[in-house]
Enzyme design. Structure first.
Site, mmCIF file in Angstrom:
data_model
loop_
_atom_site.group_PDB
_atom_site.id
_atom_site.type_symbol
_atom_site.label_atom_id
_atom_site.label_comp_id
_atom_site.label_asym_id
_atom_site.label_seq_id
_atom_site.Cartn_x
_atom_site.Cartn_y
_atom_site.Cartn_z
ATOM 1 N N ARG A 173 -5.716 2.867 9.925
ATOM 2 C CA ARG A 173 -7.111 3.200 10.208
ATOM 3 C C ARG A 173 -7.383 3.030 11.696
ATOM 4 N NH1 ARG A 173 -10.074 -0.317 8.719
ATOM 5 N NH2 ARG A 173 -8.687 -1.748 7.636
ATOM 6 N N TYR B 60 -3.610 9.958 8.071
ATOM 7 C CA TYR B 60 -3.351 8.659 7.427
ATOM 8 C C TYR B 60 -4.406 8.362 6.349
ATOM 9 C CZ TYR B 60 -3.314 3.761 6.429
ATOM 10 O OH TYR B 60 -3.319 2.578 5.744
ATOM 11 N N GLY C 146 -6.304 5.965 5.019
ATOM 12 C CA GLY C 146 -7.611 5.342 5.247
ATOM 13 C C GLY C 146 -8.556 6.212 6.057
ATOM 14 N N LYS D 113 -12.359 4.604 1.719
ATOM 15 C CA LYS D 113 -13.142 3.750 2.625
ATOM 16 C C LYS D 113 -14.453 4.428 3.039
ATOM 17 C CE LYS D 113 -9.852 0.725 2.717
ATOM 18 N NZ LYS D 113 -10.009 -0.528 1.960
ATOM 19 N N HIS E 104 -15.502 -4.576 -0.569
ATOM 20 C CA HIS E 104 -14.056 -4.474 -0.359
ATOM 21 C C HIS E 104 -13.368 -5.550 -1.211
ATOM 22 C CE1 HIS E 104 -10.621 -4.353 2.886
ATOM 23 N NE2 HIS E 104 -10.361 -3.548 1.884
ATOM 24 N N SER F 59 -8.107 -6.172 4.937
ATOM 25 C CA SER F 59 -6.941 -5.325 4.702
ATOM 26 C C SER F 59 -5.654 -6.080 5.011
ATOM 27 C CB SER F 59 -7.024 -4.079 5.578
ATOM 28 O OG SER F 59 -8.241 -3.418 5.325
ATOM 29 N N ALA F 60 -4.702 -5.955 4.119
ATOM 30 C CA ALA F 60 -3.389 -6.607 4.239
ATOM 31 C C ALA F 60 -3.484 -8.133 4.180
ATOM 32 C CB ALA F 60 -2.651 -6.132 5.493
ATOM 33 N N CYS F 61 -4.416 -8.641 3.395
ATOM 34 C CA CYS F 61 -4.557 -10.088 3.218
ATOM 35 C C CYS F 61 -4.472 -10.506 1.750
ATOM 36 C CB CYS F 61 -5.845 -10.580 3.855
ATOM 37 S SG CYS F 61 -5.841 -10.410 5.650
ATOM 38 N N THR G 54 -4.209 -6.581 -3.310
ATOM 39 C CA THR G 54 -3.392 -5.887 -4.304
ATOM 40 C C THR G 54 -2.512 -6.890 -5.052
ATOM 41 O OG1 THR G 54 -3.457 -3.862 -3.001
ATOM 42 C CG2 THR G 54 -1.684 -4.046 -4.621
ATOM 43 N N ASN G 55 -1.961 -7.847 -4.314
ATOM 44 C CA ASN G 55 -1.105 -8.852 -4.958
ATOM 45 C C ASN G 55 -1.881 -9.716 -5.939
ATOM 46 O OD1 ASN G 55 1.917 -9.229 -3.867
ATOM 47 N ND2 ASN G 55 0.643 -8.221 -2.343
ATOM 48 N N ASP H 92 -8.999 -2.862 -4.563
ATOM 49 C CA ASP H 92 -9.511 -2.660 -3.198
ATOM 50 C C ASP H 92 -11.033 -2.548 -3.110
ATOM 51 O OD1 ASP H 92 -8.724 -2.362 -0.423
ATOM 52 O OD2 ASP H 92 -9.362 -0.278 -0.548
ATOM 53 N N SER I 140 3.131 0.427 6.078
ATOM 54 C CA SER I 140 3.606 1.468 5.163
ATOM 55 C C SER I 140 3.003 1.215 3.782
ATOM 56 C CB SER I 140 5.135 1.470 5.107
ATOM 57 O OG SER I 140 5.641 0.190 4.782
ATOM 58 N N ARG I 141 2.837 2.302 3.023
ATOM 59 C CA ARG I 141 2.034 2.215 1.797
ATOM 60 C C ARG I 141 2.691 2.917 0.621
ATOM 61 N NH1 ARG I 141 -3.101 -0.635 2.012
ATOM 62 N NH2 ARG I 141 -3.205 -1.278 4.178
ATOM 63 N N ASN J 71 -0.769 -18.496 -7.033
ATOM 64 C CA ASN J 71 -2.228 -18.474 -6.824
ATOM 65 C C ASN J 71 -2.980 -18.599 -8.150
ATOM 66 O OD1 ASN J 71 -1.910 -18.261 -4.039
ATOM 67 N ND2 ASN J 71 -1.923 -16.018 -4.068
HETATM 68 P P1 GDP Z 1 -4.324 -6.077 0.587
HETATM 69 O O1 GDP Z 1 -4.123 -5.120 1.704
HETATM 70 O O2 GDP Z 1 -5.494 -6.978 0.801
HETATM 71 O O3 GDP Z 1 -4.321 -5.430 -0.742
HETATM 72 O O4 GDP Z 1 -3.062 -7.076 0.644
HETATM 73 P P2 GDP Z 1 -1.682 -7.042 -0.164
HETATM 74 O O5 GDP Z 1 -1.815 -7.652 -1.494
HETATM 75 O O6 GDP Z 1 -1.092 -5.673 -0.096
HETATM 76 O O7 GDP Z 1 -0.827 -8.024 0.739
HETATM 77 C C1 GDP Z 1 -0.665 -7.798 2.131
HETATM 78 C C2 GDP Z 1 0.561 -8.554 2.624
HETATM 79 O O8 GDP Z 1 0.349 -9.958 2.403
HETATM 80 C C3 GDP Z 1 1.817 -8.171 1.871
HETATM 81 O O9 GDP Z 1 2.885 -8.144 2.769
HETATM 82 C C4 GDP Z 1 1.985 -9.287 0.866
HETATM 83 O O10 GDP Z 1 3.326 -9.499 0.538
HETATM 84 C C5 GDP Z 1 1.370 -10.496 1.590
HETATM 85 N N1 GDP Z 1 0.765 -11.454 0.633
HETATM 86 C C6 GDP Z 1 -0.052 -11.161 -0.408
HETATM 87 N N2 GDP Z 1 -0.389 -12.282 -1.095
HETATM 88 C C7 GDP Z 1 0.215 -13.320 -0.467
HETATM 89 C C8 GDP Z 1 0.247 -14.739 -0.696
HETATM 90 O O11 GDP Z 1 -0.347 -15.278 -1.634
HETATM 91 N N3 GDP Z 1 0.974 -15.479 0.198
HETATM 92 C C9 GDP Z 1 1.647 -14.904 1.237
HETATM 93 N N4 GDP Z 1 2.334 -15.696 2.056
HETATM 94 N N5 GDP Z 1 1.646 -13.578 1.475
HETATM 95 C C10 GDP Z 1 0.940 -12.786 0.643
HETATM 96 P P1 PGA Z 2 -5.957 -2.620 1.863
HETATM 97 O O1 PGA Z 2 -6.503 -1.103 1.865
HETATM 98 O O2 PGA Z 2 -7.229 -3.412 1.880
HETATM 99 O O3 PGA Z 2 -5.189 -2.665 0.595
HETATM 100 O O4 PGA Z 2 -5.137 -2.911 3.074
HETATM 101 C C1 PGA Z 2 -6.436 -0.210 2.888
HETATM 102 C C2 PGA Z 2 -7.279 -0.602 4.072
HETATM 103 O O5 PGA Z 2 -8.180 -1.461 3.942
HETATM 104 O O6 PGA Z 2 -7.033 -0.023 5.128
HETATM 105 MN MN MN Z 3 -8.795 -2.048 1.775
HETATM 106 MN MN MN Z 4 -4.351 -3.380 -1.150
#
Ligand code: GDP
Ligand code: PGA
Ligand code: MN
Ligand code: MN
Length: 613
Positions: free
Chosen positions: A80, A221, A223, A230, A250, A272-274, A277-278, A297, A388-389, A523
């Protein structure tokens, strides 16, 4: 100048919707595509589209996975672009200090110039889509016009789209017009592209909140180009939610069932990336607990007649961060992807036609990396872009909750706010009440990630994980959150918690050692404490920032974690928190009189608890 158009396909529109037809005609006249295609969302269309993308070199069919594809973007078009994202409200005060603003007329003038002839030599696709179930009382329609077949294929995964939507729209349903172009017209006579990923150096991701329109230019891309996500479901929907009394957030949504069969629904906002999804697909490590996925998301939340806050996931697919996804960390994502029907963008390709990324077990001896170059473990470079996604249908998730298709959504019991902080923020803390919870959300901080273009690892305030997605003034947004808490009996409001999976052991004051908490499936232990707090059975100790698990209250049975690391993960250090105060003060000051007084009061109360005059 707009020439009269005779565009193939323009007169074969499968809809009586006059406003839609007029708009499609107007955009075609401006952008001058070779032909217009109305997307029906069928299997046949998907095959035709992916075949075409394979033929053009934009996609590579994966030999090792059914109906799945590998895509590489231009190396400059990987995330983004927050610097190029605009909220074009009539009054700049309505965009607020956290958004880029331009006057709507000025933005439209500039972008109309860019759109002029921008689809020359290309097909313009019309994608009717619906965010959330089509069976909703008032389905949330959108129509995206795009010159990118990659966008069409991705939108088919991420949204409900095609003929069923167009039929439901009838002759006059309102919809959000979403205009997208990669901004790379084909020169006259050019038979083939010189690139598999056309895009433009000039990029605009523009939102017109008053007229509920989206104009995107220059990027392919996800996003920036899958405009239902978004742009519509967060930036425009947050404005609609403000006006109509609901929230577009979000957030992931999950269903948690205890060994005793008690069901709780949890929403969680992380930048994002925190970790959304996990967490959404988590496989609990504690016996007897079960997680089912509702969304990873975006959550749209409104009060039901029973006074509880109900959440719906408007999306139809998962657009997840690839690196780090593995059988150990997120087995349910791996199972979802194993079913095929997915697009992988900017990951690495194995020699036997599968995908690979960092964190997925042992690296193969040879790969083609995300830039298309040869890669070996000795290369010393990442094989996959950090952002990468994978793009995959949510229906393939083996733990999808049956409530997913319910247009009423699920009643939320707890909201988690979380970020990525090496220091300061404990594993989990509980807010005192709604206002304190809104304060925690409004002051949420996190390190920047590769999900947006720019420097990675910089701590910034990211309120409710919505910094790049609030479609209006953030001060008004906080006030809206406070107001929402007044719409219901306090006993029915979700309880609010603050989490941080990313605190690190300090290395000589650098604060960059190992993760203190193992995260991922573990978690579930934090979720268990959350549930037990709601049920009134778990002990907590009061700290200046909220309540944290009392010694022994967090279930760590069978967990290989040192007592020091656990204590360090849970610690609330008043000195660290005192150091945050000036930043929070400055953060709040920029909102001026729009900042709700209760949030100033919360900051004052925190200061007092920290013993700062
Ligand atoms: P989203 O973008 O908020 O959906 O985040 P994701 O679930 O895709 O996770 C983003 C990155 O953080 C990935 O590389 C995951 O492997 C990593 N991650 C997710 N959950 C955890 C966690 O509980 N602990 C750690 N250390 N890393 C995590
Ligand atoms: P994310 O979604 O929150 O899974 O990273 C895409 C984004 O927010 O850009
Ligand atoms: Mn997002
Ligand atoms: Mn995600």
């Amino acid at each position: 100048m707009v020439a009269p158009v005779t565009v193939q396909g323009l007169d074969q529109a499968p809809t009586p919707h006059t406003r839609l037809l007029a708009w499609v005609r107007e955009v075609a006249a401006l952008t001058r595509p070779e032909r217009v295609v109305w997307c029906d969302g069928s299997e046949r269309e998907w095959r035709a589209m992916t075949d075409e993308l394979v033929a053009s070199g934009a996609l590579v069919r994966l030999a090792a996975r059914p109906n799945s594809f590998w895509a590489r973007t231009d190396p400059s078009d990987v995330a983004r672009v927050e610097e190029r994202t605009f909220i074009c409200s009539a009054d700049p005060a309505d965009a607020g200090p956290t958004n880029n603003w331009m006057a709507p007329e000025e933005m439209k003038r500039r972008m109309t110039e860019l759109y002029d002839g921008c689809m020359r030599g290309r097909t313009m696709y019309v994608i009717p889509f619906c965010m959330g179930p089509l069976t909703a009382d008032s389905p949330m329609f959108g129509v995206e016009l795009t010159d990118s077949p990659y966008v069409v294929a991705s939108m088919r995964i991420m949204t409900r789209m095609g003929t069923s939507v167009l039929e439901k729209m009838g002759a006059d349903a309102s919809f959000v017009p979403c205009l997208h172009s990669v901004g790379a017209p084909l020169e006259p006579g050019a038979e083939t592209e010189d690139t598999a990923w056309p895009c433009s150096e000039t990029k605009y991701i523009s939102h017109f909140p008053e007229t509920r329109e989206i104009w995107s230019y220059g990027s392919g891309y996800g996003g920036n180009s899958l405009l239902g996500k978004k742009c519509y479901s967060l930036r425009i929907a947050s404005v609609i939610g403000r006006d109509e009394g609901w929230l577009a957030e979000h957030m992931l949504i999950l269903k948690l069932t205890s060994p005793e069969g008690v069901v709780k629904y949890i929403a969680a906002a992380f930048p994002s990336a925190c970790g959304k999804t996990n967490l959404a697909m988590l496989e609990p490590t504690i016996p007897g607990w079960k997680v089912e996925t509702l969304g990873d998301d975006i959550a749209w939340m409104r009060f039901g007649e029973d006074g509880r806050l109900y959440a719906v996931n408007p999306e139809f697919g998962l657009f997840g961060v690839a690196p780090g996804t593995d059988w150990k960390t997120n087995p349910n994502a791996m199972r979802t992807l194993a079913r095929g029907n997915s697009i992988f963008t900017n990951v690495a390709l194995t020699d036997d036609g599968d995908i690979w990324w960092e964190g997925m077990g042992e690296p193969p001896a040879h790969l083609t990396d995300w830039r298309g170059a040869d890669w070996t473990p000795e290369s010393g470079e990442l094989s996959s872009h950090p952002n990468s996604r994978f793009c995959t249908p949510i229906s393939q998730c083996p733990i999808l909750a049956p409530e997913y298709e319910d247009p009423r959504g699920v009643p939320i019991d707890a909201i988690l706010f979380g970020g990525r902080r090496k220091t300061t923020v404990p594993l989990v803390a509980e807010a005192r009440d709604w206002a304190h919870g809104v304060y925690l959300g409004a002051t949420l901080s996190s390190e920047t990630t590769a999900a947006a273009v720019g420097k990675v690892g910089v701590v910034r305030r990211d309120p409710m994980a919505m910094l790049p997605f609030i479609g209006y003034h953030a001060g008004d947004y906080f006030a809206h959150w406070i107001d929402m808490g007044k719409k219901a009996d306090v006993t029915k409001l979700p309880r609010i918690f603050y989490v941080n999976w990313f605190r690190r052991a300090s290395v000589e004051g650098e604060g960059d050692g190992h993760f203190l908490w193992p995260g991922f499936g573990e978690n579930s232990r934090v979720l268990k404490w959350v549930v037990e707090r709601i049920e009134g059975t778990a002990a907590a100790v009061d700290t200046p920032i909220g309540s944290v698990p009392a010694p022994g209250a967090l279930d760590v049975a069978g967990l290989d974690l040192s007592a020091e690391d656990l204590a360090a993960a849970l610690r609330v250090d008043p000195d660290e928190w005192r150091a945050e105060l000036p930043q929070i003060q400055a953060w709040f000051e920029q909102f001026g009189e729009k900042l709700p007084g209760v949030l100033w009061a919360e900051l004052d109360a925190l200061r007092a608890r920290l013993g700062v005059a």
